[in-house]
Design an enzyme around this catalytic site. Structure first.
Site, PDB file in Angstrom:
ATOM      1  CB  ALA A 106     -63.754   1.197  25.129  1.00 39.61           C
ATOM      2  CE  LYS A 107     -57.109   0.457  29.646  1.00 40.86           C
ATOM      3  NZ  LYS A 107     -57.348  -0.865  30.256  1.00 40.86           N
TER       4      LYS A 107
END
Length: 419
Positions: A106-107
């Protein structure tokens, strides 16, 4: 049509397609492996100190939840967009799978300049961003961490905002927070320490003595500075070049890290330390050294400067510093030992995993235990990448990504496609 556009996402996509071709993944399965499961875009309104109202865009991209919750940093940067965030989430997926962590990638982040925000404004942006993300994150869904433009204090605000909403302290919702509220010893230095340790393994593979080697570190932030200090003070490597977004310095006789460290502590940047050793920041990457550490931003090693690199080891402390065109040139040259980003800078997420585990168990380790466990995982992962590269006769980057993609692909195959 896709919402994921831009040079950085295009680069991540191109890298994935090379892996897909190598593994002979069928066309019908490629999009499911590449494109993120979920992308969240929110507005972050802020009452500024001058009485105005300003609205920033916030993002969070979760690539896949096949192997466990997603994990990834949160950056505050002026030009951030959803395509860049998606690319970083994709790279994080392969990184976690390569290291054997039970995470998807994720980011996230906010398109703002944290340097232009007052402390009150920064706290307000941080808390509102987390508040908007509460329906989509959690200790078993998505765990945030620091990245460019954020730090331990921002993670503390994230944790507090989430905890106040839930009604009790939930330290495991973020990593990279202060030790006093559930952070882990060694987390801040973890990425830079991992970079230095992997350089040590590469030097051993090449039969080079650290004390006879020189290094250039591009990006003197958290990752670059820790890498430089460990290379110099623990391994005896001579640091001949350093840069940040304000200045670049090079001296074949070696740069005085103690003096530079004191200057940066006082000023917050490298600019103004010296005029005698100053060089063009773009030129710094092509100056002679044994070890080159790009530890700043994406796409700094390109087809234009790749033919002129004068290093023996390229250790990618940053995410995506080398473009695919440059990769091809470096591979054709055959004289540079590449430590690809999803291997080289994986120390941060590995120790973030340790922090998450400690928070869940409410049982904490010493810094020595953290560092030893980090080295154990890096030793195994380095060996797997080098062996795969030799076995398949492919580059280290392709080998690392192949291992990561294979694991995610197998997980999706075993779990099947939910109707």
């Amino acid at each position: 049509m896709s919402i994921y556009t831009g040079l950085v996402f295009g680069m991540a996509r191109e890298q994935f397609l090379l892996v897909a071709d190598h593994l002979e993944i069928e066309d019908q399965d490629r999009d499911r492996l590449l494109y993120p499961k979920r992308a969240i875009v929110v507005s972050i309104p802020l009452h500024t100190d001058d009485g105005q109202t300003q609205v920033f865009q916030g993002y969070r991209v979760q690539h896949h939840l096949t192997l466990g919750p997603t994990k990834g940093g949160t950056r505050f940067a002026p030009q951030l967009d959803v395509g860049e965030v998606a690319a970083l989430a994709i790279w994080m997926s392969w990184k976690c799978a390569l290291a054997g962590l039970p995470y998807g990638g994720a980011k996230g982040g906010v398109a703002c300049d944290p340097q232009k925000l007052s402390p009150r404004e920064l706290e307000a942006v941080s808390r509102r961003y987390m508040q908007e993300m509460i329906p989509f994150v959690g200790p078993n869904t998505d765990i945030m961490a620091p990245d460019m433009g954020t730090n331990e204090q921002v993670m503390a605000w994230f944790m507090d905002t989430y905890s106040m909403y839930k009604g009790h302290a939930i330290s495991e919702v973020v990593t990279g927070k202060p030790v006093s509220i559930g952070g882990t010893a060694g987390r801040r230095e973890a990425t830079g320490r991992g970079v230095a340790h992997l350089i040590k393994l590469a030097l051993e593979a090449l039969k080079l003595r650290p004390s006879a080697c020189t290094a250039i570190v591009q990006g003197f932030g958290n990752v670059g500075s820790v890498s430089a200090y460990i290379l110099a003070r623990e391994m005896g490597v001579k640091i001949v070049g350093l840069s940040d977004h304000t200045a670049a310095y090079y001296d074949r006789a070696g740069l005085p890290l103690d003096s530079i460290e004191q200057h940066v502590k006082g000023k917050g940047h490298l600019a103004g330390w010296s005029s005698e050793s100053s060089v063009d920041p773009a030129h710094l990457l092509t100056l002679k050294c044994d070890i080159l550490v790009p530890a700043a931003t994406e796409r700094v090693i390109t087809a234009a400067n790749a033919p002129h690199l004068a290093c023996r080891i390229l250790a990618e402390g940053a995410n995506g510093p080398t473009t695919p065109d440059a990769d091809q040139i470096i591979e054709e040259r055959g004289d540079i030992f590449v430590l690809p980003d999803i291997l080289c800078n994986s120390g941060g997420v590995i120790v973030s995993y340790f922090e998450w585990v400690q928070d869940l168990q409410r049982l904490f380790w010493t810094e020595r235990e953290v560092n030893e466990r980090l080295k154990d995982i890096l030793d195994v992962t380095f060996g797997r990448v080098v062996q795969r590269a030799e076995k398949d006769r492919i580059s280290h980057r392709l080998a690392a990504m192949t291992i990561g993609v294979e694991k995610v692909r197998e997980g999706k195959k075993l779990r099947g496609l939910f109707p």
